[in-house]
Write a protein that holds these residues in place. Sequence first.
Motif, PDB file in Angstrom:
ATOM      1  N   TRP A  44       0.820  -1.218   0.000  1.00 27.54           N
ATOM      2  CA  TRP A  44       0.000   0.000   0.000  1.00 27.54           C
ATOM      3  C   TRP A  44       0.849   1.260   0.000  1.00 27.54           C
ATOM      4  O   TRP A  44       0.409   2.312  -0.452  1.00 27.54           O
ATOM      5  CB  TRP A  44      -0.909   0.013   1.227  1.00 27.54           C
ATOM      6  CG  TRP A  44      -1.908  -1.087   1.257  1.00 27.54           C
ATOM      7  CD1 TRP A  44      -2.336  -1.846   0.196  1.00 27.54           C
ATOM      8  CD2 TRP A  44      -2.617  -1.567   2.403  1.00 27.54           C
ATOM      9  NE1 TRP A  44      -3.261  -2.769   0.608  1.00 27.54           N
ATOM     10  CE2 TRP A  44      -3.455  -2.623   1.962  1.00 27.54           C
ATOM     11  CE3 TRP A  44      -2.624  -1.213   3.746  1.00 27.54           C
ATOM     12  CZ2 TRP A  44      -4.291  -3.311   2.844  1.00 27.54           C
ATOM     13  CZ3 TRP A  44      -3.457  -1.892   4.619  1.00 27.54           C
ATOM     14  CH2 TRP A  44      -4.281  -2.927   4.167  1.00 27.54           C
TER      15      TRP A  44
ATOM     16  N   VAL B 199     -13.108   1.949  -4.325  1.00 28.12           N
ATOM     17  CA  VAL B 199     -12.096   1.122  -3.659  1.00 28.12           C
ATOM     18  C   VAL B 199     -12.786   0.450  -2.483  1.00 28.12           C
ATOM     19  O   VAL B 199     -13.598   1.085  -1.789  1.00 28.12           O
ATOM     20  CB  VAL B 199     -10.915   1.983  -3.166  1.00 28.12           C
ATOM     21  CG1 VAL B 199      -9.932   1.147  -2.339  1.00 28.12           C
ATOM     22  CG2 VAL B 199     -10.192   2.641  -4.347  1.00 28.12           C
TER      23      VAL B 199
ATOM     24  N   LEU C 118      -2.993   3.873   4.250  1.00 30.34           N
ATOM     25  CA  LEU C 118      -4.272   3.855   3.568  1.00 30.34           C
ATOM     26  C   LEU C 118      -4.820   5.250   3.272  1.00 30.34           C
ATOM     27  O   LEU C 118      -5.377   5.481   2.188  1.00 30.34           O
ATOM     28  CB  LEU C 118      -5.294   3.069   4.399  1.00 30.34           C
ATOM     29  CG  LEU C 118      -5.105   1.549   4.377  1.00 30.34           C
ATOM     30  CD1 LEU C 118      -6.032   0.890   5.387  1.00 30.34           C
ATOM     31  CD2 LEU C 118      -5.362   0.988   2.985  1.00 30.34           C
TER      32      LEU C 118
ATOM     33  N   PHE D 289      -5.943   6.283  -0.504  1.00 33.61           N
ATOM     34  CA  PHE D 289      -7.293   6.643  -0.933  1.00 33.61           C
ATOM     35  C   PHE D 289      -7.263   7.935  -1.758  1.00 33.61           C
ATOM     36  O   PHE D 289      -7.894   8.028  -2.813  1.00 33.61           O
ATOM     37  CB  PHE D 289      -8.207   6.847   0.273  1.00 33.61           C
ATOM     38  CG  PHE D 289      -8.451   5.611   1.100  1.00 33.61           C
ATOM     39  CD1 PHE D 289      -8.269   4.345   0.573  1.00 33.61           C
ATOM     40  CD2 PHE D 289      -8.864   5.721   2.422  1.00 33.61           C
ATOM     41  CE1 PHE D 289      -8.493   3.206   1.332  1.00 33.61           C
ATOM     42  CE2 PHE D 289      -9.094   4.603   3.188  1.00 33.61           C
ATOM     43  CZ  PHE D 289      -8.906   3.341   2.657  1.00 33.61           C
ATOM     44  N   LYS D 290      -6.548   8.931  -1.271  1.00 35.18           N
ATOM     45  CA  LYS D 290      -6.493  10.213  -1.969  1.00 35.18           C
ATOM     46  C   LYS D 290      -5.819  10.091  -3.328  1.00 35.18           C
ATOM     47  O   LYS D 290      -6.190  10.777  -4.291  1.00 35.18           O
ATOM     48  CB  LYS D 290      -5.751  11.240  -1.112  1.00 35.18           C
ATOM     49  CG  LYS D 290      -6.513  11.664   0.131  1.00 35.18           C
ATOM     50  CD  LYS D 290      -5.762  12.727   0.909  1.00 35.18           C
ATOM     51  CE  LYS D 290      -6.557  13.177   2.138  1.00 35.18           C
ATOM     52  NZ  LYS D 290      -5.852  14.209   2.912  1.00 35.18           N
TER      53      LYS D 290
ATOM     54  N   LEU E   5      -8.327   7.309  -5.835  1.00 31.49           N
ATOM     55  CA  LEU E   5      -9.720   7.602  -6.155  1.00 31.49           C
ATOM     56  C   LEU E   5      -9.812   8.646  -7.267  1.00 31.49           C
ATOM     57  O   LEU E   5      -9.127   9.669  -7.237  1.00 31.49           O
ATOM     58  CB  LEU E   5     -10.458   8.110  -4.930  1.00 31.49           C
ATOM     59  CG  LEU E   5     -10.913   7.081  -3.892  1.00 31.49           C
ATOM     60  CD1 LEU E   5     -11.596   7.800  -2.731  1.00 31.49           C
ATOM     61  CD2 LEU E   5     -11.840   6.038  -4.501  1.00 31.49           C
TER      62      LEU E   5
ATOM     63  N   ARG F 125     -15.286   6.770  -4.174  1.00 25.91           N
ATOM     64  CA  ARG F 125     -15.573   6.455  -2.774  1.00 25.91           C
ATOM     65  C   ARG F 125     -14.929   5.139  -2.374  1.00 25.91           C
ATOM     66  O   ARG F 125     -14.558   4.321  -3.221  1.00 25.91           O
ATOM     67  CB  ARG F 125     -17.080   6.403  -2.550  1.00 25.91           C
ATOM     68  CG  ARG F 125     -17.791   5.508  -3.521  1.00 25.91           C
ATOM     69  CD  ARG F 125     -19.279   5.766  -3.504  1.00 25.91           C
ATOM     70  NE  ARG F 125     -19.892   5.361  -4.740  1.00 25.91           N
ATOM     71  CZ  ARG F 125     -21.189   5.137  -4.879  1.00 25.91           C
ATOM     72  NH1 ARG F 125     -21.990   5.283  -3.854  1.00 25.91           N
ATOM     73  NH2 ARG F 125     -21.677   4.779  -6.042  1.00 25.91           N
ATOM     74  N   VAL F 126     -14.842   4.972  -1.068  1.00 28.46           N
ATOM     75  CA  VAL F 126     -14.259   3.772  -0.475  1.00 28.46           C
ATOM     76  C   VAL F 126     -15.323   3.110   0.384  1.00 28.46           C
ATOM     77  O   VAL F 126     -16.020   3.784   1.151  1.00 28.46           O
ATOM     78  CB  VAL F 126     -13.037   4.121   0.407  1.00 28.46           C
ATOM     79  CG1 VAL F 126     -12.456   2.865   1.044  1.00 28.46           C
ATOM     80  CG2 VAL F 126     -11.983   4.871  -0.394  1.00 28.46           C
TER      81      VAL F 126
ATOM     82  N   PHE G 245     -11.750  13.721   4.783  1.00 26.65           N
ATOM     83  CA  PHE G 245     -12.663  12.742   4.203  1.00 26.65           C
ATOM     84  C   PHE G 245     -14.064  12.885   4.800  1.00 26.65           C
ATOM     85  O   PHE G 245     -14.230  13.328   5.937  1.00 26.65           O
ATOM     86  CB  PHE G 245     -12.173  11.310   4.481  1.00 26.65           C
ATOM     87  CG  PHE G 245     -10.906  10.931   3.776  1.00 26.65           C
ATOM     88  CD1 PHE G 245     -10.921  10.408   2.495  1.00 26.65           C
ATOM     89  CD2 PHE G 245      -9.677  11.074   4.413  1.00 26.65           C
ATOM     90  CE1 PHE G 245      -9.753  10.041   1.851  1.00 26.65           C
ATOM     91  CE2 PHE G 245      -8.498  10.709   3.780  1.00 26.65           C
ATOM     92  CZ  PHE G 245      -8.536  10.196   2.492  1.00 26.65           C
TER      93      PHE G 245
END
Length: 232
Positions: A141, A154, A169, A173-174, A177, A182-183, A205
């Motif tokens: 990751w 995700v 994480l 995510f940033k 995406l 969205r996650v 977030f």
Amino acid sequence: MTDRCPHSPLLAASSTPPQWREDRLRLALAGREFLLRRDQDMEALWESLGQESFGEDERMPYWAEIWPASLLLAAWLWTRRDEIAGRRCLDLGCGMGLSALAGAACGARVAAVDYEAAAIAHAARNARENGLRLDLAVMDWRRPCFAPGSFDVVWGSDILYETRFYDALAPLFKTLLGAGGRVWLSQPWRQVSEPVWPALVADGFRVKRLHEESVAFSTYRSTVTIYEIGLT
């Protein structure tokens, strides 16, 4: 963070959870039956794990089990199949591939990654067994192998069992995406994970609790919550 979420069960609470028989499991879930295979269970792999293999990243073979959070995530994806069909989606920490396969069965274009090469090998075999297409990769990751903005959705199940994972994480995510992405995280309740949700809000977030229920599988039972995380 929104605290209200629906409690109507996605998994039949009264049914007897499926069990492994030797090296395979047949599991009726997310609108179809899945066949999952493995060579060794987690306990056998753990016993064979030496200190060199364990390493500084504590590479424990959690991928070799099916966990309540992954069952609920697979069922959740089926309820959102119209939203993910045709979309580019990423499964983080895919293990043997259950939630990734559920997403693919819903028509999503799923990439699935795991830190462990053995997990990816099993996910690839399970994809072939079930006649579903997954793009699979071994990935840390902290060092993503995809271009920024690659994914509409995700998801991951039970990937915040240690607070140190947050440091990898949140920026992941940033990075990965796309606009409006969205996650979805399926997370069993753990005290160690509770600081994550306000930290995500503080980091920009949006966090919503979408669903919660008690899920049992094999010898495990957990209260599992589905969270949705989006960029503000």
